[in-house]
Scaffold this motif. Structure first.
Motif, short mmCIF file in Angstrom:
data_model
loop_
_atom_site.label_atom_id
_atom_site.label_comp_id
_atom_site.label_asym_id
_atom_site.label_seq_id
_atom_site.Cartn_x
_atom_site.Cartn_y
_atom_site.Cartn_z
N ARG A 268 0.84 -1.19 0.00
CA ARG A 268 0.00 0.00 0.00
C ARG A 268 0.88 1.25 0.00
O ARG A 268 1.96 1.26 0.60
N TRP A 275 -1.10 7.25 -3.11
CA TRP A 275 -2.47 6.73 -3.11
C TRP A 275 -3.20 7.12 -4.40
O TRP A 275 -4.00 6.33 -4.92
N TYR A 278 -1.86 4.82 -7.00
CA TYR A 278 -2.36 3.47 -6.70
C TYR A 278 -3.82 3.34 -7.14
O TYR A 278 -4.20 2.36 -7.79
#
Length: 661
Positions: A268, A275, A278
């Motif tokens: 992660r 983010w 991602y």
């Protein structure tokens, strides 16, 4: 220094590896080891304890990795791969744990001898250069299971060291797609570096444990490989038309457990921007996996639609005939029931039950639901009709036929609800009640809440794109035509393709797709110029098929195989795309099918009759083709560029950094 004791896998006489009647083994190019000649056959035993990391599909070779990291290959006979597994019965599979002396397989020496092959069994340490310090072999006659050697491993190396050596079959026994797959696996860091693998229309897409261990220069220089792309958390190997064959060979060698429709877990992000990247990668990955299996169907349906329009234009049939009804059903079924097909493929990518999500797609496209969607007047506050109710609760029933995004959201919801249902529903009731509850819950969530929201957003995006186009079709055509193929480089075109498909499905046409079509023709024109101009036979053999592929609507072989590789060619192709896009916008060319480029000519036929869009398509495509061809032929390419490209690859071989094109 302690060593690993090695047992004889089979009976016979231990001989030096240099005495083996095979130049690859004898030269120790694959690693140090020993051989056993004059065997009587029978059971083949594990020479060491460890994990089985490779089993050849023909049964003639088995790889074992020890706890110390030594990778042993037991090769049964010489050139026995040609016997297609007939003399062997393998007792283990990849991933099995074995102890030294355990049975691995049986070997029929009589069958090997009758086929005219050498029965000599070879045992080598394939990662000799990285892991083996020395190997002490005990000569003489042995029985299966007797101690025959001691292998002394080197000290452990850091994880970030050079790639782990793979355990391939010998280079002289694999040919064609099998050889390409073996070399790709070697170049990306070996079998242990692969978490998962899938493929699309032209690329084998790997999820790797450590991307830094993959050698871009080595992989891109392999025969059968067009280029390498790192994007979206994937290591993408561009193959072209043979992608399915290479993918099958890769999974045969790695084991089918790595072949997955779902992306494996990855670390992660730890930053806001991480983010964002991602999330974007995840969305593109889902869209890609959902759309790839049905792209061919959409293209075929578009061609049928165009042919149907031509038949009507020239009064061969009319729209009241049974012939029209039959052909129209063939051309429209995939669009009408798009949620069913996309639901199935999206569920496979997201880990939900594909059949259940397909049924939910059937709920969304059920004829009586479509009738509800057509009723009601827009609500003054919401701007959309509250045209249905559930136990008195009013809601907006959208028309989900021809839609893509709501069912992808449904597949995501199902992937979250399904595991929970399996935990709470008793096993004895699971077969009936999990599908029942999942269909009801997910259908209601989409119908009452998420469906209208997603349709509102997707319709808004499509309207925004159309609005930008309407402001200036000419400028839009110029910019999109010039830069669209740059999106393909990074795989970002998958964010556009569903919008085009949705546009065609809902409105019946797409101005945007007409511009994209011109860019395909331009890429084909550029690589066609290279094909005609070059005197290098290898490049000519690559450019010819790539040109045909681009003119049939698939530009990646042209782009990665030639145009990007020789820099200026991609620029001249993009200029041709800009010219084609400009004329497409200037002439207001519209497109009623999904298939573009020259093969998609029928997509430019208006179902209401042949009009200016068809002639505009011919003019814009011709201009794109001629512009990119002439610019490439006179300014974009010369054979000395190909020589320089080869020199760069030789210098960079073994580099861990991507080659700059």
């Amino acid at each position: 220094m302690s060593g690993t004791h090695v047992l004889a896998p089979i009976d016979g006489k231990v001989i030096d590896l240099g005495d083996v009647n095979d130049p690859v083994f004898a030269s120790r190019k694959m690693g140090d080891g020993f051989a056993i000649a004059g065997t009587s056959g029978g059971d083949v035993l594990a020479p060491v304890s460890g994990t089985v990391i490779m089993v050849a599909k023909t049964g003639h070779a088995i790889g074992i990795s020890t706890d110390e990291g030594l990778q042993f290959l037991v090769h049964l006979g010489i050139d026995t791969v040609e016997l297609e597994g007939r003399p062997f019965e393998v007792s283990v599979a990849k991933g099995d744990t074995v102890e030294a002396g355990d049975k691995l397989a049986t070997m029929d020496v009589a069958a090997i001898t009758e086929a005219g092959k050498d029965t000599t069994t070879v045992v080598i340490v394939t990662n000799t250069k990285k892991k083996l310090d020395s190997l002490e072999v005990i000569p003489g006659t042995v029985s299966a299971g007797d101690p025959v050697a001691v292998a002394f491993p080197r000290e452990a190396h850091p994880v970030a060291a050079a790639p782990v050596e793979p355990v391939p079959a010998p280079v002289d026994t694999l040919t064609g797609h099998d050889a390409t797959a073996r070399d790709i696996i070697a170049g990306i860091g070996g079998p242990g570096n692969v978490r998962s693998v899938t493929h699309c229309i032209t690329r084998v897409r790997f999820y790797l444990q450590d991307e830094s261990r993959a050698d871009d220069a080595f992989v891109s220089d392999l025969d059968g490989v067009i280029d390498v792309v790192r994007a979206g958390g994937q290591y993408q190997v561009v193959i072209g038309a043979d992608v399915e064959d290479v993918y099958d060979a890769v999974t045969d060698q790695l084991g089918t457990e790595v072949a997955s429709e779902t992306q494996p877990d990855k670390p992660r992000p730890t930053s806001p921007w991480g983010w964002v990247k991602y999330g974007f990668s995840e969305v593109i990955g889902v869209i890609t996996a959902s759309m790839i299996p049905i792209i061919g169907l959409l293209a075929a349906s578009g061609i049928i639609k165009g042919i149907l329009s031509l038949l009507m234009t020239f009064d061969v049939i009319d729209d009241t005939s049974d012939t029209f009804v039959i052909i129209n059903a063939m051309s429209d079924a995939v669009f009408l029931f798009l949620p069913i097909f996309v639901g199935f493929t999206a569920a496979k990518r997201l880990g939900a039950d594909p059949v259940i999500v397909a049924i939910i797609g059937g709920v969304l496209t059920y004829p009586s639901m479509m009738e509800l969607a057509e009723s009601g007047a827009p609500n003054e506050v919401l701007g959309m009709p509250l045209n249905a109710d559930l136990f008195g609760l009013p809601f907006h029933m959208a028309n989900y036929s021809y839609s893509i995004f709501p069912i992808i959201v449904a597949a995501w919801v199902a992937s979250r609800i399904e595991p929970w249902l399996k935990r709470v529903v008793p096993n004895i009731l699971r077969m009936i009640f999990v599908p029942l509850l999942e269909v009801v819950i997910v259908s209601l969530i989409i119908l009452l809440l998420l469906g209208p929201v997603v349709m509102f957003i997707s319709t808004g995006i499509a309207s925004a794109i159309q609005g930008v186009y309407d402001l200036s079709p000419t400028i839009s055509g110029l910019l999109i035509g010039g830069f669209y193929q740059a999106l393909v480089i990074f795989g970002l075109h998958w964010a556009v393709i569903p919008l085009v498909a949705q546009d065609i499905a809902s409105t019946g046409h797409s101005y945007l797709n007409a511009i994209i079509s011109a860019t395909m023709v331009a890429q084909g024109g550029a690589v066609l110029a290279v094909f005609i101009k070059t005197k290098a036979e290898k490049l000519k053999g690559l450019a010819g098929p790539a040109a045909i592929s681009a003119l049939c609507g698939i530009t990646e072989p042209a782009m990665y195989g030639v145009n990007l590789k020789y820099g200026r060619v991609f620029i001249t192709a993009s200029i041709g795309g800009a010219v084609g896009g400009l004329l497409t916008g200037l002439l207001n060319v519209n497109m009623w099918g999904f298939t573009g480029s020259l093969i998609g000519f029928s997509s430019f036929v208006n179902p209401e009759g042949l009009d200016s869009s068809f002639w505009g398509f011919l003019i814009a495509s011709g201009a794109a083709l001629v512009t990119s061809f002439l610019l490439t032929y006179f300014f974009g390419f010369k054979d000395s560029d190909a020589e320089k490209s080869r020199e760069v690859k030789k210098v960079r071989l073994g580099s861990r950094e991507p080659v700059q094109r």
